[in-house]
Design a protein around this motif. Structure first.
Motif, PDB file in Angstrom:
ATOM      1  N   UNK A 173       0.853  -1.178   0.000  1.00  0.00           N
ATOM      2  CA  UNK A 173       0.000   0.000   0.000  1.00  0.00           C
ATOM      3  C   UNK A 173       0.899   1.241   0.000  1.00  0.00           C
ATOM      4  N   UNK A 174       0.623   2.233  -0.857  1.00  0.00           N
ATOM      5  CA  UNK A 174       1.503   3.403  -0.931  1.00  0.00           C
ATOM      6  C   UNK A 174       1.706   4.095   0.413  1.00  0.00           C
ATOM      7  N   UNK A 175       0.644   4.182   1.203  1.00  0.00           N
ATOM      8  CA  UNK A 175       0.780   4.812   2.514  1.00  0.00           C
ATOM      9  C   UNK A 175       1.707   4.032   3.424  1.00  0.00           C
ATOM     10  N   UNK A 176       1.608   2.703   3.369  1.00  0.00           N
ATOM     11  CA  UNK A 176       2.479   1.868   4.185  1.00  0.00           C
ATOM     12  C   UNK A 176       3.925   1.995   3.743  1.00  0.00           C
ATOM     13  N   UNK A 177       4.160   2.052   2.433  1.00  0.00           N
ATOM     14  CA  UNK A 177       5.522   2.194   1.930  1.00  0.00           C
ATOM     15  C   UNK A 177       6.098   3.550   2.305  1.00  0.00           C
ATOM     16  N   UNK A 178       5.301   4.604   2.199  1.00  0.00           N
ATOM     17  CA  UNK A 178       5.767   5.927   2.611  1.00  0.00           C
ATOM     18  C   UNK A 178       6.136   5.921   4.096  1.00  0.00           C
ATOM     19  N   UNK A 179       5.333   5.250   4.914  1.00  0.00           N
ATOM     20  CA  UNK A 179       5.619   5.190   6.350  1.00  0.00           C
ATOM     21  C   UNK A 179       6.917   4.435   6.615  1.00  0.00           C
ATOM     22  N   UNK A 180       7.124   3.328   5.899  1.00  0.00           N
ATOM     23  CA  UNK A 180       8.370   2.577   6.047  1.00  0.00           C
ATOM     24  C   UNK A 180       9.572   3.462   5.735  1.00  0.00           C
ATOM     25  N   UNK A 181       9.502   4.190   4.629  1.00  0.00           N
ATOM     26  CA  UNK A 181      10.629   5.026   4.223  1.00  0.00           C
ATOM     27  C   UNK A 181      10.802   6.216   5.167  1.00  0.00           C
ATOM     28  N   UNK A 182       9.700   6.847   5.556  1.00  0.00           N
ATOM     29  CA  UNK A 182       9.778   8.037   6.409  1.00  0.00           C
ATOM     30  C   UNK A 182      10.481   7.740   7.727  1.00  0.00           C
ATOM     31  N   UNK A 183      10.121   6.625   8.352  1.00  0.00           N
ATOM     32  CA  UNK A 183      10.656   6.324   9.678  1.00  0.00           C
ATOM     33  C   UNK A 183      11.789   5.295   9.654  1.00  0.00           C
ATOM     34  N   UNK A 184      12.061   4.724   8.494  1.00  0.00           N
ATOM     35  CA  UNK A 184      13.087   3.690   8.416  1.00  0.00           C
ATOM     36  C   UNK A 184      14.443   4.191   7.962  1.00  0.00           C
ATOM     37  N   UNK A 185      14.521   5.480   7.604  1.00  0.00           N
ATOM     38  CA  UNK A 185      15.781   6.052   7.137  1.00  0.00           C
ATOM     39  C   UNK A 185      16.147   7.268   7.990  1.00  0.00           C
ATOM     40  N   UNK A 186      17.426   7.406   8.271  1.00  0.00           N
ATOM     41  CA  UNK A 186      17.934   8.553   9.026  1.00  0.00           C
ATOM     42  C   UNK A 186      18.573   9.553   8.070  1.00  0.00           C
ATOM     43  N   UNK A 187      18.252  10.819   8.276  1.00  0.00           N
ATOM     44  CA  UNK A 187      18.819  11.885   7.450  1.00  0.00           C
ATOM     45  C   UNK A 187      20.301  12.073   7.781  1.00  0.00           C
ATOM     46  N   UNK A 188      21.133  12.148   6.758  1.00  0.00           N
ATOM     47  CA  UNK A 188      22.568  12.317   6.927  1.00  0.00           C
ATOM     48  C   UNK A 188      22.969  13.782   6.722  1.00  0.00           C
ATOM     49  N   UNK A 189      24.158  14.184   7.217  1.00  0.00           N
ATOM     50  CA  UNK A 189      24.581  15.593   7.094  1.00  0.00           C
ATOM     51  C   UNK A 189      24.598  16.122   5.670  1.00  0.00           C
ATOM     52  N   UNK A 190      24.844  15.251   4.690  1.00  0.00           N
ATOM     53  CA  UNK A 190      24.897  15.708   3.297  1.00  0.00           C
ATOM     54  C   UNK A 190      23.534  15.701   2.620  1.00  0.00           C
ATOM     55  N   UNK A 191      22.454  15.399   3.397  1.00  0.00           N
ATOM     56  CA  UNK A 191      21.112  15.390   2.833  1.00  0.00           C
ATOM     57  C   UNK A 191      20.651  14.049   2.327  1.00  0.00           C
ATOM     58  N   UNK A 192      21.545  13.075   2.261  1.00  0.00           N
ATOM     59  CA  UNK A 192      21.150  11.725   1.877  1.00  0.00           C
ATOM     60  C   UNK A 192      20.479  11.034   3.074  1.00  0.00           C
ATOM     61  N   UNK A 193      19.978   9.830   2.850  1.00  0.00           N
ATOM     62  CA  UNK A 193      19.348   9.075   3.931  1.00  0.00           C
ATOM     63  C   UNK A 193      19.965   7.682   3.994  1.00  0.00           C
ATOM     64  N   UNK A 194      19.979   7.118   5.219  1.00  0.00           N
ATOM     65  CA  UNK A 194      20.571   5.799   5.431  1.00  0.00           C
ATOM     66  C   UNK A 194      19.614   4.939   6.244  1.00  0.00           C
ATOM     67  N   UNK A 195      19.535   3.659   5.896  1.00  0.00           N
ATOM     68  CA  UNK A 195      18.701   2.732   6.632  1.00  0.00           C
ATOM     69  C   UNK A 195      19.046   2.749   8.112  1.00  0.00           C
ATOM     70  N   UNK A 196      18.022   2.841   8.964  1.00  0.00           N
ATOM     71  CA  UNK A 196      18.251   2.750  10.402  1.00  0.00           C
ATOM     72  C   UNK A 196      18.567   1.307  10.809  1.00  0.00           C
ATOM     73  N   UNK A 197      17.922   0.356  10.156  1.00  0.00           N
ATOM     74  CA  UNK A 197      18.230  -1.055  10.413  1.00  0.00           C
ATOM     75  C   UNK A 197      19.400  -1.428   9.500  1.00  0.00           C
ATOM     76  N   UNK A 198      20.593  -1.446  10.065  1.00  0.00           N
ATOM     77  CA  UNK A 198      21.781  -1.737   9.274  1.00  0.00           C
ATOM     78  C   UNK A 198      21.666  -3.122   8.631  1.00  0.00           C
TER      79      UNK A 198
END
Length: 280
Positions: A173-198
Motif C-alpha cells: 500500500x503506498x501509505x504503508x511504503x511511505x511510512x516505512x521510508x519516512x521512519x526507516x531512514x535517518x537523514x545524513x549531514x549531506x542530505x542523503x538518507x541511510x537505513x536505520x536497520x543496518x
C-alpha cells in the motif's frame, strides 16, 4: 516517541499510534520498524489504544548488545515495554505481530504465561526444528540478501521510488511504503538518507530465525491465538499456519485472500478487519 531500557541495558523505542480503549501492542517483521503498523492502527483507534515498538537493531532502538540477535532478546524488548507502560494492568492486553513480531510475542507469552489475553499473528516464524534441511554451505538466503541491501539513497523520495518499482515492495500500500521510508531512514549531514536497520543487523536477525524454541512450547500457550497467512504467500503458506494453529490449545487459522507475506503493509484495511474480528 519514548525510549525504555530493557533488563539487559538496551534502549527500545516505543511509538504511541493513538486510539481509545484497551491497549494493543504491535510487533513488526525483520528489517522494518513499529511505525509500519500505523496504516493498520489508524483503522483500529476506535477500539484500541495502539502501541508499537522498534525491536533491538531496528528503527530508533539501540543495536543488540554485543551484536547478539537471538530472538529471545526481542521477547525481552516486548516484556520491557509492557512493564514500563504497565500495559495490561487495568484492562486485558492484546497483541498483534507480523513474521518475527509474531514469534517474539509467543516467546514472551511462553516466558511469562498470562501476559496476553489474546494474540493475532500474521505468518509468525515458528517451525519445528527437527527435520529442517541444512542450508547449502550453512548460508541463510535471507541473510545473504540483507547483506546486499542498498543502505543509502540520495533522498527519501529516491528510496521510495526505488522500492515502489520492484518486488517485494511494489505490492505494498503506498501509505504503508511511505511510512516505512519516512521512519526507516535517518537523514545524513549531506542530505542523503541511510537505513536505520543496518543490513548486517538485519542479516544477523535472519540468521537467528530458526534458533528459538517457540514452536516446541506452543502446547503450553493457553491464551487464544489467531494464526493468519496470505493466500499467495511464498513464506508460510496455509499448511504451515494450520500446523501451528493445531499445536496451540486455543489456536485458529485464517487465510486472507490475495495477500502475500507482507500482508499487513499490503492491505491495511483487510488486516484491520481480521484483527477486529479476532480480538473483539
Amino acid at each position: 516517541m519514548q525510549r525504555i531500557t530493557t533488563p539487559d541495558g538496551n534502549r527500545v523505542a516505543v511509538h504511541d499510534l493513538g486510539g481509545d480503549g484497551p491497549p494493543l501492542l504491535m510487533a513488526h517483521a525483520t528489517g522494518f520498524h513499529g511505525h509500519v503498523w500505523a496504516p493498520v492502527a489508524s483503522r483500529l483507534t476506535d477500539r484500541f489504544h495502539c502501541i508499537a515498538f522498534d525491536e533491538r537493531g531496528h528503527g530508533d532502538s539501540d543495536p543488540a548488545p554485543d551484536g547478539n540477535y537471538d530472538w529471545n532478546g526481542f521477547a525481552t524488548d516486548a516484556l520491557a515495554v509492557i512493564d514500563a507502560l504497565h500495559l495490561g494492568d487495568d484492562s486485558p492486553l492484546r497483541a498483534v505481530g507480523h513474521s518475527c513480531g509474531g514469534a517474539l510475542l509467543v516467546l514472551a507469552e511462553e516466558r511469562r504465561p498470562g501476559t496476553f489475553a489474546e494474540l493475532w499473528l500474521y505468518e509468525p516464524v515458528m517451525v519445528p526444528l527437527d527435520g529442517l534441511p541444512a542450508l547449502p554451505g550453512g548460508e541463510n538466503p535471507l541473510a545473504a540478501a540483507a547483506r546486499r541491501r542498498r543502505p543509502t539513497f540520495a533522498s527519501r523520495d529516491a528510496a521510495y521510488d526505488n522500492y515502489a518499482g520492484k518486488p517485494p515492495f511494489d505490492v505494498l500500500d503506498p501509505g504503508a511504503l511511505h511510512t516505512y521510508v519516512e521512519y526507516g531512514f535517518a537523514l545524513q549531514p549531506d542530505g542523503s538518507v541511510r537505513l536505520k536497520c543496518e543490513p548486517e543487523n538485519e542479516a544477523r536477525t535472519y540468521e537467528m530465525s530458526m534458533h528459538h524454541d517457540a514452536y516446541e512450547h506452543l502446547p503450553e500457550v493457553k491464551t487464544p491465538v489467531t494464526v493468519v497467512c496470505g493466500e499467495v504467500t511464498d513464506s508460510f503458506p496455509e499448511p504451515v499456519i494450520r500446523m501451528v494453529a493445531d499445536r496451540l490449545p486455543e489456536g485458529r487459522a485464517e487465510v486472507l485472500p490475495g495477500l502475500g507475506h507482507f500482508g499487513p503493509m499490503q492491505d491495511p484495511a483487510a488486516i484491520a478487519a481480521s484483527i477486529v474480528a479476532a480480538l473483539t
